[in-house]
Scaffold this active site. Structure first.
Site, PDB file in Angstrom:
ATOM      1  N   LYS A  30       0.843  -1.205   0.000  1.00  9.46           N
ATOM      2  CA  LYS A  30       0.000   0.000   0.000  1.00  9.46           C
ATOM      3  C   LYS A  30       0.874   1.249   0.000  1.00  9.46           C
ATOM      4  O   LYS A  30       2.094   1.155   0.223  1.00  9.46           O
ATOM      5  CB  LYS A  30      -0.918  -0.025   1.218  1.00  9.46           C
ATOM      6  CG  LYS A  30      -0.191   0.016   2.558  1.00  9.46           C
ATOM      7  CD  LYS A  30      -1.123  -0.345   3.713  1.00  9.46           C
ATOM      8  CE  LYS A  30      -0.383  -0.278   5.042  1.00  9.46           C
ATOM      9  NZ  LYS A  30      -1.184  -0.862   6.144  1.00  9.46           N
ATOM     10  N   TYR A  52      16.101  30.071   8.985  1.00  8.71           N
ATOM     11  CA  TYR A  52      14.904  30.787   9.443  1.00  8.71           C
ATOM     12  C   TYR A  52      14.824  30.796  10.975  1.00  8.71           C
ATOM     13  O   TYR A  52      15.129  29.782  11.622  1.00  8.71           O
ATOM     14  CB  TYR A  52      13.644  30.105   8.919  1.00  8.71           C
ATOM     15  CG  TYR A  52      13.347  30.377   7.464  1.00  8.71           C
ATOM     16  CD1 TYR A  52      13.127  31.672   7.004  1.00  8.71           C
ATOM     17  CD2 TYR A  52      13.259  29.326   6.556  1.00  8.71           C
ATOM     18  CE1 TYR A  52      12.839  31.922   5.672  1.00  8.71           C
ATOM     19  CE2 TYR A  52      12.966  29.554   5.220  1.00  8.71           C
ATOM     20  CZ  TYR A  52      12.761  30.857   4.788  1.00  8.71           C
ATOM     21  OH  TYR A  52      12.473  31.085   3.471  1.00  8.71           O
TER      22      TYR A  52
HETATM   23  C1  LIG Z   1      -0.480  -1.886   6.765  1.00  9.46           C
HETATM   24  C2  LIG Z   1      -1.060  -3.175   7.161  1.00  9.46           C
HETATM   25  C3  LIG Z   1      -0.270  -4.325   7.269  1.00  9.46           C
HETATM   26  C4  LIG Z   1       1.241  -4.272   7.195  1.00  9.46           C
HETATM   27  O1  LIG Z   1       1.728  -3.819   8.439  1.00  9.46           O
HETATM   28  P1  LIG Z   1       3.296  -3.653   8.741  1.00  9.46           P
HETATM   29  O2  LIG Z   1       3.331  -3.202  10.153  1.00  9.46           O
HETATM   30  O3  LIG Z   1       3.788  -2.603   7.799  1.00  9.46           O
HETATM   31  O4  LIG Z   1       3.927  -4.962   8.514  1.00  9.46           O
HETATM   32  C5  LIG Z   1      -0.895  -5.535   7.510  1.00  9.46           C
HETATM   33  N1  LIG Z   1      -2.242  -5.605   7.654  1.00  9.46           N
HETATM   34  C6  LIG Z   1      -3.026  -4.511   7.586  1.00  9.46           C
HETATM   35  C7  LIG Z   1      -4.491  -4.668   7.784  1.00  9.46           C
HETATM   36  C8  LIG Z   1      -2.474  -3.271   7.353  1.00  9.46           C
HETATM   37  O5  LIG Z   1      -3.256  -2.182   7.307  1.00  9.46           O
END
Ligand SMILES: *Cc1c(COP(=O)(O)O)cnc(C)c1O
Length: 365
Positions: free
Chosen positions: A30, A251
């Site tokens: 994702k 800044y």
């Molecule tokens: C993002 C996500 C994962 C992966 O989690 P990590 O901590 O990056 O390994 C797995 N399951 C769900 C439902 C997620 O939203």
């Protein structure tokens, strides 16, 4: 310049797969593969043998479908996202995660009208975020006809505190997951994210869903073994300046260097996801020497105090290493008061992404 080592991602996946034992190891890609490029990452993992991928949104799924062989399964964590998306999921061969009774009703109606459809059923066991609440899961279990037409690939849930091995939440979530699962029609189960894989044992079930650990994030995934670093980020030095009298820097004049100091101004800033929180706190490496950020990180620029680097060895056009083996994603995250996940997914669009190894280009063999 951002270098992504696809071979390191594949090695991390193989390490997780080994830890998974007989459990299948999927991959979460994702947010554009945690900022590193979902298509090259997924193609590489597919070539390494990964068969199931997770994205958050339908749009991410549509893009990923084009990058993967047709037999690779893509799940959409956000689910069908309301009426009208069923056709889109079908057209791109995407399988939704059903997070609530409305998702189930909509997908089941679609499934019954079209000869059946696959899905994952999500249960919320302690995050109050996505997935059926325990009460909703029990209601569904009492009326399983609501699932008719749907073939469940998996029933899944997600850990809230998996990186903290001693946290009693882990066991409580697992027990609730088991309790709800046994009420529902039998289906394979998926529970472990990266942290869950490192918890091992009873947390693995049938399919693991690691994300962050693939990309080399150790500190917030409870990694027990060392993962390979995946990212090298370098910023180009635009200017080197010798300070001839005590001077404020940047800044707000929050930084200060004495006469005789040497500064390097680098073409990276918070617009590139190089967090402003790193102001006067972060570090990089110039000519192999650890150098501190001085002054505030601005939108497109950041200034390092390179006084410790032998004079004349670092020049405009040279690069300062911002993330690498000596200064990992986790190290940078700690300096910025965040986690590796946020560092990776904030990596700017302005960085040119160069890929090492793996299967970066279109290759469907
Ligand atoms: C993002 C996500 C994962 C992966 O989690 P990590 O901590 O990056 O390994 C797995 N399951 C769900 C439902 C997620 O939203």
């Amino acid at each position: 310049m951002l270098t992504v080592d696809l071979d390191a991602i594949a090695d991390n996946w193989r390490l997780l797969r080994r830890l998974c034992g007989r459990t299948e190891c999927g991959a979460v890609v994702k947010a554009d593969g945690y900022g590193l490029g979902a298509a090259p990452v997924a193609r590489t993992l597919s070539a390494a043998g990964c068969r199931r991928f997770f994205v958050a949104t339908i749009e991410e799924g549509i893009a990923l479908r084009k990058a993967l062989p047709g037999d690779r399964v893509i799940y959409v964590l956000d689910g069908p996202m309301g009426r009208g998306c069923e056709a889109l999921l079908d057209r791109h061969a995407l399988i939704p995660v059903l997070n609530c009774p409305e998702d189930v009703a909509g997908w089941a109606a679609h499934a019954r009208a079209n000869g059946g459809r696959r899905a994952i059923l999500a249960l919320d066991t302690g995050m109050a975020r996505l997935g059926h609440s325990p009460a909703e899961a029990r209601a569904l279990a009492a009326d399983p006809a609501r699932l008719s037409g749907i073939a469940l690939d998996f029933v899944m849930s997600h850990l809230a505190c998996g990186e903290d091995r001693a946290n009693p939440m882990n066991e409580a979530q697992r027990r609730l997951f088991d309790e709800l699962r046994t009420l529902l029609p039998p289906a394979p189960a998926s529970f472990a994210n990266s942290a869950g894989v490192f918890l091992g044992g009873g947390y693995l079930y049938d399919l693991a869903r690691p994300g962050a650990a693939l990309y080399g994030v150790s500190r917030s995934t409870g990694a027990l073994t060392s993962l390979r670093q995946v990212v090298v980020l370098k910023g180009k030095i635009l200017q080197v300046r010798l300070i001839d009298s005590d001077s404020p820097v940047g800044y707000g004049a929050t930084g200060r260097v004495p006469s005789g100091a040497c500064l390097a101004t680098v073409a990276v800033g918070y617009a590139d996801g190089y967090f402003r929180a790193l102001s006067n706190r972060g570090h990089g490496y110039a000519g192999g020497v650890r150098v501190p950020i001085v002054g505030r990180v601005s939108m497109d620029l950041v200034t390092f105090d390179i006084s410790a680097v032998p004079a004349g060895t670092v020049r405009p056009g040279d690069e300062i290493e911002l993330i690498g083996d000596r200064h990992t994603v986790d190290d940078l995250a700690e300096e910025a008061g965040t986690i590796g996940y946020e560092v990776l997914t904030s990596l700017g669009r302005r960085y040119r992404r160069d890929y090492i190894g793996g299967t970066p280009a279109e290759d469907r063999t």
